[in-house]
Design an enzyme around this catalytic site. Structure first.
Site, PDB file in Angstrom:
ATOM      1  N   GLU A 148       0.808  -1.219   0.000  1.00  0.00           N
ATOM      2  CA  GLU A 148       0.000   0.000   0.000  1.00  0.00           C
ATOM      3  C   GLU A 148       0.848   1.279   0.000  1.00  0.00           C
ATOM      4  O   GLU A 148       0.366   2.350  -0.332  1.00  0.00           O
ATOM      5  CB  GLU A 148      -0.985  -0.008   1.163  1.00  0.00           C
ATOM      6  CG  GLU A 148      -0.320  -0.135   2.519  1.00  0.00           C
ATOM      7  CD  GLU A 148      -1.328  -0.309   3.651  1.00  0.00           C
ATOM      8  OE1 GLU A 148      -2.483  -0.615   3.369  1.00  0.00           O
ATOM      9  OE2 GLU A 148      -0.920  -0.113   4.801  1.00  0.00           O
ATOM     10  N   THR A 187      24.024  -5.930  10.025  1.00  0.00           N
ATOM     11  CA  THR A 187      23.745  -4.864   9.053  1.00  0.00           C
ATOM     12  C   THR A 187      22.801  -5.328   7.944  1.00  0.00           C
ATOM     13  O   THR A 187      22.263  -4.521   7.202  1.00  0.00           O
ATOM     14  CB  THR A 187      25.035  -4.365   8.366  1.00  0.00           C
ATOM     15  OG1 THR A 187      25.620  -5.467   7.660  1.00  0.00           O
ATOM     16  CG2 THR A 187      26.039  -3.811   9.355  1.00  0.00           C
ATOM     17  N   PRO A 189      19.660  -6.581   7.630  1.00  0.00           N
ATOM     18  CA  PRO A 189      18.301  -6.056   7.430  1.00  0.00           C
ATOM     19  C   PRO A 189      18.321  -4.654   6.817  1.00  0.00           C
ATOM     20  O   PRO A 189      17.511  -4.340   5.946  1.00  0.00           O
ATOM     21  CB  PRO A 189      17.710  -6.035   8.846  1.00  0.00           C
ATOM     22  CG  PRO A 189      18.493  -7.053   9.605  1.00  0.00           C
ATOM     23  CD  PRO A 189      19.879  -7.018   9.024  1.00  0.00           C
ATOM     24  N   CYS A 380     -12.969  14.562  29.081  1.00  0.00           N
ATOM     25  CA  CYS A 380     -13.983  14.149  28.113  1.00  0.00           C
ATOM     26  C   CYS A 380     -14.868  13.052  28.719  1.00  0.00           C
ATOM     27  O   CYS A 380     -15.707  13.346  29.549  1.00  0.00           O
ATOM     28  CB  CYS A 380     -13.315  13.730  26.806  1.00  0.00           C
ATOM     29  SG  CYS A 380     -14.435  13.851  25.406  1.00  0.00           S
ATOM     30  N   HIS A 514     -10.098  18.113  25.270  1.00  0.00           N
ATOM     31  CA  HIS A 514      -8.852  17.367  25.473  1.00  0.00           C
ATOM     32  C   HIS A 514      -7.670  18.320  25.638  1.00  0.00           C
ATOM     33  O   HIS A 514      -6.961  18.606  24.676  1.00  0.00           O
ATOM     34  CB  HIS A 514      -8.598  16.434  24.282  1.00  0.00           C
ATOM     35  CG  HIS A 514      -9.528  15.272  24.244  1.00  0.00           C
ATOM     36  ND1 HIS A 514      -9.284  14.104  24.937  1.00  0.00           N
ATOM     37  CD2 HIS A 514     -10.713  15.104  23.632  1.00  0.00           C
ATOM     38  CE1 HIS A 514     -10.291  13.262  24.728  1.00  0.00           C
ATOM     39  NE2 HIS A 514     -11.162  13.841  23.940  1.00  0.00           N
ATOM     40  N   GLU A 516      -4.865  17.824  26.870  1.00  0.00           N
ATOM     41  CA  GLU A 516      -3.559  17.191  26.654  1.00  0.00           C
ATOM     42  C   GLU A 516      -3.014  17.452  25.252  1.00  0.00           C
ATOM     43  O   GLU A 516      -1.808  17.413  25.025  1.00  0.00           O
ATOM     44  CB  GLU A 516      -3.635  15.682  26.933  1.00  0.00           C
ATOM     45  CG  GLU A 516      -4.404  14.831  25.926  1.00  0.00           C
ATOM     46  CD  GLU A 516      -5.910  14.743  26.197  1.00  0.00           C
ATOM     47  OE1 GLU A 516      -6.458  15.655  26.853  1.00  0.00           O
ATOM     48  OE2 GLU A 516      -6.539  13.783  25.730  1.00  0.00           O
TER      49      GLU A 516
HETATM   50  N1  GLN Z   1     -17.592   8.645  24.273  1.00  0.00           N
HETATM   51  C1  GLN Z   1     -17.776   9.990  24.677  1.00  0.00           C
HETATM   52  C2  GLN Z   1     -18.447  10.825  23.602  1.00  0.00           C
HETATM   53  O1  GLN Z   1     -18.454  10.460  22.456  1.00  0.00           O
HETATM   54  C3  GLN Z   1     -16.474  10.634  25.104  1.00  0.00           C
HETATM   55  C4  GLN Z   1     -15.491  10.764  24.003  1.00  0.00           C
HETATM   56  C5  GLN Z   1     -14.086  11.057  24.480  1.00  0.00           C
HETATM   57  O2  GLN Z   1     -13.761  10.834  25.628  1.00  0.00           O
HETATM   58  N2  GLN Z   1     -13.252  11.550  23.604  1.00  0.00           N
HETATM   59  O3  GLN Z   1     -18.950  11.873  23.890  1.00  0.00           O
END
Ligand code: GLN
Length: 542
Positions: A148, A187, A189, A380, A514, A516
Site C-alpha cells: 500500500e 547490518t 536487514p 472528556c 482534550h 492534553e
Molecule cells: N464517548 C464519549 C463521547 O463520544 C467521550 C469521548 C471522548 O472521551 N473523547 O462523547
C-alpha cells in the site's frame, strides 16, 4: 522555496519515525529555520478517527477539527507549530477525492490510474501550502516494501527529480538488531531495506540506524559501503532516557549537519539547544515524585494515551517532580473495591474513552476521588463519568446515565444533534456516519468568574480541542449545582457544559475537551501543571 526532507522507514515498524522527524524538525528550528512537518499514511481509512486505539494508538485532533495520526502530536510538541488538516493525508482520502472527481467527470475520456493520477494527487498535496517555510519534512508511514505504500514512494521519487536540484533529501530509518547467540550487530536487514528502496528508485542520502548498543566504526563503514551512503551520513539513533533528549542525541551524532550538507547548505549557524538542555535537566533531576492513577480502557497500549502521558510529563516539569503512572483497567472496579488500588495515589485521572465497557468502573473511580478528596481530573469521557457519579450519589438521580450506553430515563449525558460552530449550526443525526462527525476541533469556552478553572487558566475565555459525540445535558444543571457540582465552564451560548468542578474538594475538575493535545514541554498546559501541583500537595499529606 521550501526544501523537502522525505523520511521513510525500513526493516520493522515502530522505530519511532515520527519522533525522529519531530526531533530533526526541532534541530532545524533551533538553527533559526522555519519548519513544517507532514505525514503521508498509506492505509485506506480516510482518517484514523474510526480506528481502534488498540490498532493505531491515539487519534490526534487538530484545531481545525481533523482526526490525524499521533505523530502530528510529536510534531506539535517538538516544534510548537500547531498542526492542521493539511498536515496528514491517507490513501483513503486521496482515493475519496479522486473518485469524487471521476464521478463529476473531471477526467472525462481518460482512464484513471495510480500513475499518474494517484501519484499526482500525492505530489500536489506534498507541495501545497508550503510558502514561507524553509524546510518541509514529509514522513511516509509504514515500511518500505509494503504494497500500500508504493504510490507514496513513487510520488516522492518523482518529486526528487522534479524539485530543483538540492531541494530534496531522503532519509531512511532502519534497525540494526543484536543477535545474542552470535554476539553481533547485524547490518543485513538495513542492507535489504535500502536495496528495496533503491529498487523503486530512491537512494537515501542519510541513514538513521536504531540500535540498542553502540555501533562500532567498522559496522558503520559496512553500512556506508553496502547501502551506498556516505560514512558520515550513517547516523546512529540510540535509545535515550527521555524523548526530549532525542534532538540533542541526534545533534551529537551529526544529523542536522549532515542534512544541511546534503542540501549543500554550509556555514549555517549552530543550533541553540539551550531549552532542550534545560528540559532534559529538569526531567533528570526531579525534586520529588507523585503517583497518578490512570483509570481507563486501553491501558495495555500506551500509544492510545500518547498526548496524555506527555502532558503529565509536562505537568511534572512545571512542578519539578517525576510523575509515576499507575495504569488501571477500569473494569476491575466493577468487581473490586477501589480502596487498595486508589487510596495511596496522589491523583486520579479518567481519560477520554468510548463505549459502555468499563464505564461503571470509571464512575466508581470518580466517586472514590470525590469522597476521599483525592485530586481528580476527568477528561472528556472522564468528565461525563464524574457527572453521572455526582448525579447519582450527590443529587440522588439514581438512574443517571449516558445515552451512549442505550436509552435511559435520566440522560444526564446525551447525544448532541445540534450545536454552534462560530455562527453556523452543525447538525447530526443518530443514524448518521460515524467517521468525522463528532464535535471536533477547537471550540471556545467561557468560565465563570471566581471559578477554580478560571484561576488556573488565568482567563475566563479559552479555546480547546474537542472530540466527542455526547455532551453533559444542560437540563440537569440546576439540580447538579444545588448538589455541589459547579458547571464552571460552558460554550459561549451557555448551552454546552464544558467544565465542571467541586468547590468542597482539593482539586476536582472535569473538562469536556482534550487539554492534553495542546500541552508542550516548553509550555506545560495549565490544567496539567495545576493537577500535578495538587498531587504534590496530596503527597505531602499522605
Ligand atoms: N464517548 C464519549 C463521547 O463520544 C467521550 C469521548 C471522548 O472521551 N473523547 O462523547
Amino acid at each position: 522555496m521550501a526544501r523537502y526532507i522525505f523520511i521513510t522507514g525500513g526493516v520493522v515498524s515502530s522505530l519511532g519515525k515520527g519522533l525522529a522527524s519531530a526531533a530533526l524538525g526541532a534541530l532545524l528550528q533551533a538553527r533559526g529555520y522555519k519548519v513544517r512537518l507532514r505525514k503521508l499514511d498509506p492505509y485506506l481509512n480516510v482518517d484514523p478517527g474510526t480506528m481502534s486505539p488498540y490498532q493505531h494508538g491515539e487519534c490526534f485532533v487538530t484545531d481545525d477539527g481533523a482526526e490525524t495520526d499521533l505523530d502530528l502530536g510529536h510534531y506539535e510538541r517538538f516544534t510548537g507549530r500547531p498542526a492542521n488538516r493539511m498536515d496528514n493525508i491517507t490513501t483513503g482520502r486521496i482515493y475519496q477525492d479522486i473518485i469524487a472527481k471521476e464521478r463529476r467527470g473531471d477526467y472525462l475520456g481518460g482512464t484513471v490510474q495510480v500513475i499518474p493520477h494517484v501519484t499526482d494527487e500525492i505530489k500536489n498535496f506534498v507541495l501545497d501550502g508550503n510558502e514561507g517555510y524553509d524546510f518541509v519534512l514529509v514522513e511516509i508511514g509504514g515500511t518500505v516494501g509494503d504494497i500500500e505504500g508504493l504510490p507514496f514512494f513513487e510520488a516522492i521519487r518523482q518529486l526528487g527529480n522534479e524539485l530543483p536540484r538540492g531541494h530534496a533529501v531522503f532519509i531512511h530509518l532502519t534497525l540494526m538488531p543484536f543477535i545474542p547467540s552470535a554476539g553481533e550487530l547485524k547490518t543485513k536487514p538495513t542492507q535489504h531495506s535500502v536495496k528495496e528502496l533503491r529498487s523503486i528508485g530512491i537512494q537515501p542520502d542519510i541513514l538513521m540506524v536504531r540500535c540498542d548498543r553502540k555501533i562500532p566504526e567498522n559496522e558503520r563503514r559496512k553500512l556506508s559501503l553496502f547501502c551506498n551512503v556516505r560514512e558520515g551520513a550513517v547516523i546512529p539513533a540510540y535509545d535515550v532516557a527521555s524523548i526530549y533528549d532525542v534532538p540533542m542525541a541526534y545533534h551529537e551524532e551529526g544529523l542536522d549537519d549532515e542534512v544541511l550538507a546534503a542540501f549543500g547548505l554550509t556555514g549555517a549557524p549552530a543550533p541553540n539547544l539551550d531549552r532542550w538542555r534545560e528540559i532534559s535537566h529538569t526531567i533528570k533531576n526531579p525534586e520529588g515524585d507523585v503517583t497518578i492513577a490512570i483509570v481507563g480502557k486501553y491501558t495495555v497500549l500506551k500509544d492510545a494515551y500518547k498526548s496524555l502521558i506527555e502532558a503529565l510529563v509536562h505537568g511534572g516539569i512545571a512542578n519539578h517532580v517525576r510523575v509515576n503512572l499507575e495504569w488501571i483497567e477500569s473494569e476491575i472496579f466493577e468487581k473490586e473495591d477501589p480502596s487498595p488500588w486508589l487510596e495511596n495515589v496522589n491523583g486520579i485521572l479518567v481519560p477520554g474513552g468510548f463505549g459502555e465497557r468499563g464505564s461503571e468502573g470509571k464512575i466508581a473511580a470518580a466517586g472514590f476521588a470525590r469522597t476521599h478528596k483525592i485530586p481528580y481530573f476527568g477528561i472528556c469521557f472522564g468528565m461525563q463519568m464524574a457527572v453521572i457519579e455526582a448525579a447519582r450519589n450527590l443529587a440522588g438521580i439514581d438512574d443517571a446515565n449516558s445515552t451512549e450506553f442505550g436509552p435511559t430515563d435520566e440522560p444526564v449525558v446525551g447525544l448532541m444533534t445540534e450545536w454552534m460552530r462560530g455562527n453556523q449550526v452543525e447538525i447530526r443525526n443518530a443514524e448518521g456516519d460515524l467517521g468525522g462527525t463528532m464535535r471536533l476541533g477547537a471550540y471556545p469556552a467561557r468560565f465563570e468568574d471566581g471559578s477554580k478553572i478560571a484561576s488556573i487558566y488565568g482567563s475566563t475565555e479559552i479555546s480547546e480541542r474537542h472530540r466527542h459525540r455526547y455532551e453533559v445535558n444542560i437540563a440537569y444543571r440546576e439540580r447538579l449545582e444545588a448538589a455541589g457540582l459547579r458547571f464552571a465552564g460552558t460554550s459561549p451560548d451557555g448551552v454546552l457544559p464544558e467544565t465542571v468542578e467541586i468547590d468542597d474538594h482539593p482539586w476536582f475538575i472535569g473538562v469536556q475537551y482534550h487539554p492534553e493535545l495542546k500541552s508542550r514541554p516548553f509550555e506545560p498546559h495549565p490544567l496539567f501543571a495545576s493537577f500535578i501541583s495538587a498531587a504534590v500537595e496530596k503527597s505531602r499529606l499522605v
